[in-house]
Scaffold this active site. Structure first.
Site, mmCIF file in Angstrom:
data_model
loop_
_atom_site.group_PDB
_atom_site.id
_atom_site.type_symbol
_atom_site.label_atom_id
_atom_site.label_comp_id
_atom_site.label_asym_id
_atom_site.label_seq_id
_atom_site.Cartn_x
_atom_site.Cartn_y
_atom_site.Cartn_z
ATOM 1 N N GLU A 138 0.813 -1.227 0.000
ATOM 2 C CA GLU A 138 0.000 0.000 0.000
ATOM 3 C C GLU A 138 0.849 1.280 0.000
ATOM 4 O O GLU A 138 0.647 2.159 0.829
ATOM 5 C CB GLU A 138 -0.986 -0.017 1.181
ATOM 6 C CG GLU A 138 -1.895 -1.249 1.164
ATOM 7 C CD GLU A 138 -2.939 -1.265 2.272
ATOM 8 O OE1 GLU A 138 -2.852 -0.453 3.214
ATOM 9 O OE2 GLU A 138 -3.868 -2.103 2.188
ATOM 10 N N GLU A 253 -5.362 -10.905 -1.338
ATOM 11 C CA GLU A 253 -6.089 -10.767 -0.062
ATOM 12 C C GLU A 253 -7.601 -10.843 -0.292
ATOM 13 O O GLU A 253 -8.365 -10.008 0.201
ATOM 14 C CB GLU A 253 -5.740 -9.427 0.615
ATOM 15 C CG GLU A 253 -4.257 -9.223 0.854
ATOM 16 C CD GLU A 253 -3.933 -7.966 1.665
ATOM 17 O OE1 GLU A 253 -4.839 -7.337 2.242
ATOM 18 O OE2 GLU A 253 -2.731 -7.607 1.710
#
Ligand code: XIL
Length: 342
Positions: A138, A253
């Site tokens: 991220e 994920e």
């Protein structure tokens, strides 16, 4: 050390699947792994790859500068490997997992030394056991057109963008065999924000590769908002563009955020199935993913209910197994698809 099945724990009742072309994985949480035999059993039954969900994050692994708390992740990794499964690492650097003692370091030289020491030590500890790593997690700004390309993190503020190649180069040196992954969210939907996030990711990966920095795959998290539209063509083009520069793609994920789906469990599951299918259609249209990894396995335990609860207060249904470990209707077709690799 290798954790065998606990006393009284039975071997999986469902036969292990024939080898899948695309491995299916699950991220496991130590706190449930330790106390819920059914949870462990579910991962053994369904997964080709079992990875620690949180235990390798910087803050949990390094509560203080001198402590490397490897034991919880080691137990999970040993469990996976001793049962013939694969495992992977999540993650070296993440804004959300930066401990306060790291945030207190504002001297670039000192922070650089911490980054290098951390990645060297952890990658070395798991070399040969974790075959891939989310090196940075991220790092793209939430809304690049508004905020610039990169997320405002402590690493960026003190070291600048060079912390990203530095992390990859350090990881490559510490474990030359590991596949090194750049992982991010909201690469999946229609709209200018996701367009910009995909473009930023692609530009960054190209730039890193051009500079000789080893980046082997992009992790597309796949936290799927069931009410948003998956951008089939953009994801297919994104995957194909990565393939053209020899960069793989992982759905890293997967879970479903069903907070805006009305009706009830049947509607939530139908929307989830649709979203998963749409994502996989798009991913496979670009390139065969290296793995599809669910962020958990059972609705009994998921971060989604805490982070994105349903406004009506009813339970979220984010994962392939319900809270009683029953398979959702969409799970079989997903596994089948990975088995055949298309
Ligand atoms: C989440 C875990 O699922 C939670 O258990 C934990 O409390 C917080 O982190 N993107 C990521 C993951 O890359 O590391 C996050 O995992 C979910 C969002």
């Amino acid at each position: 050390m290798g954790l065998a099945l606990a006393a009284g724990e039975v071997a999986p009742t469902i036969a292990a699947p024939a080898r899948r072309r695309v491995p299916f994985g699950g991220a496991i949480q130590a706190e449930h792994f330790d106390v819920d035999p059914e949870y462990r059993k579910a991962f053994l039954t369904y997964c080709d790859l079992i990875m620690p969900m949180n235990e390798l994050k910087f803050d949990l692994l390094r509560p203080s500068p001198d402590v490397f708390s490897f034991e919880p992740a080691d137990r999970i990794v040993d469990f996976a490997l001793s049962h013939g499964k694969g495992s992977r690492g999540h993650c070296f650097l993440w804004w959300g997992g930066t401990p306060d003692w790291v945030k207190a370091i504002t001297d670039p030289k000192r922070l650089e030394a911490v980054l290098i020491e951390h990645i060297e030590t952890v990658a070395d500890h798991y070399a040969g056991r974790l075959t891939s790593w989310d090196v940075v997690n991220e790092v793209i700004a939430n809304d690049p057109p508004q905020e610039g390309a990169l997320r405002d993190t402590h690493w960026l503020r003190v070291l600048g963008p060079r912390h990203i190649p530095l992390a990859f180069l350090t990881a490559a040196k510490a474990d030359p065999k590991a596949r090194l992954v750049i992982n991010d969210y909201d690469l999946e939907y229609v709209g200018p924000r996701c367009d910009a996030r995909r473009a930023t990711m692609l530009a960054m990966v190209r730039q890193l590769k051009d500079a000789g920095v080893p980046v082997h795959a992009v992790g597309m998290q796949g936290h799927l908002y069931a009410d948003l539209q998956i951008d089939h063509d953009a994801i297919a083009a994104f995957g194909a563009a990565l393939k053209a520069i020899d960069v793989g793609l992982i759905v890293s994920e997967l879970d479903i955020i069903d907070w805006h789906i009305e009706g009830g469990p049947a509607e939530q599951d139908a929307a989830a199935g649709k979203a998963v299918n749409a994502l996989l259609d798009a991913v496979f249209a670009g390139q065969q993913p290296e793995a599809v990894i669910a962020w958990g396995l059972t609705d009994r335990y998921s971060w989604v209910g805490g982070a994105m609860p349903r406004p009506d207060g009813t339970p979220v249904r984010p994962l392939p197994l319900d809270e009683h470990y029953r398979r959702k209707a969409w799970f079989g077709p997903l596994l089948d698809r990975l088995k055949h690799g298309r």
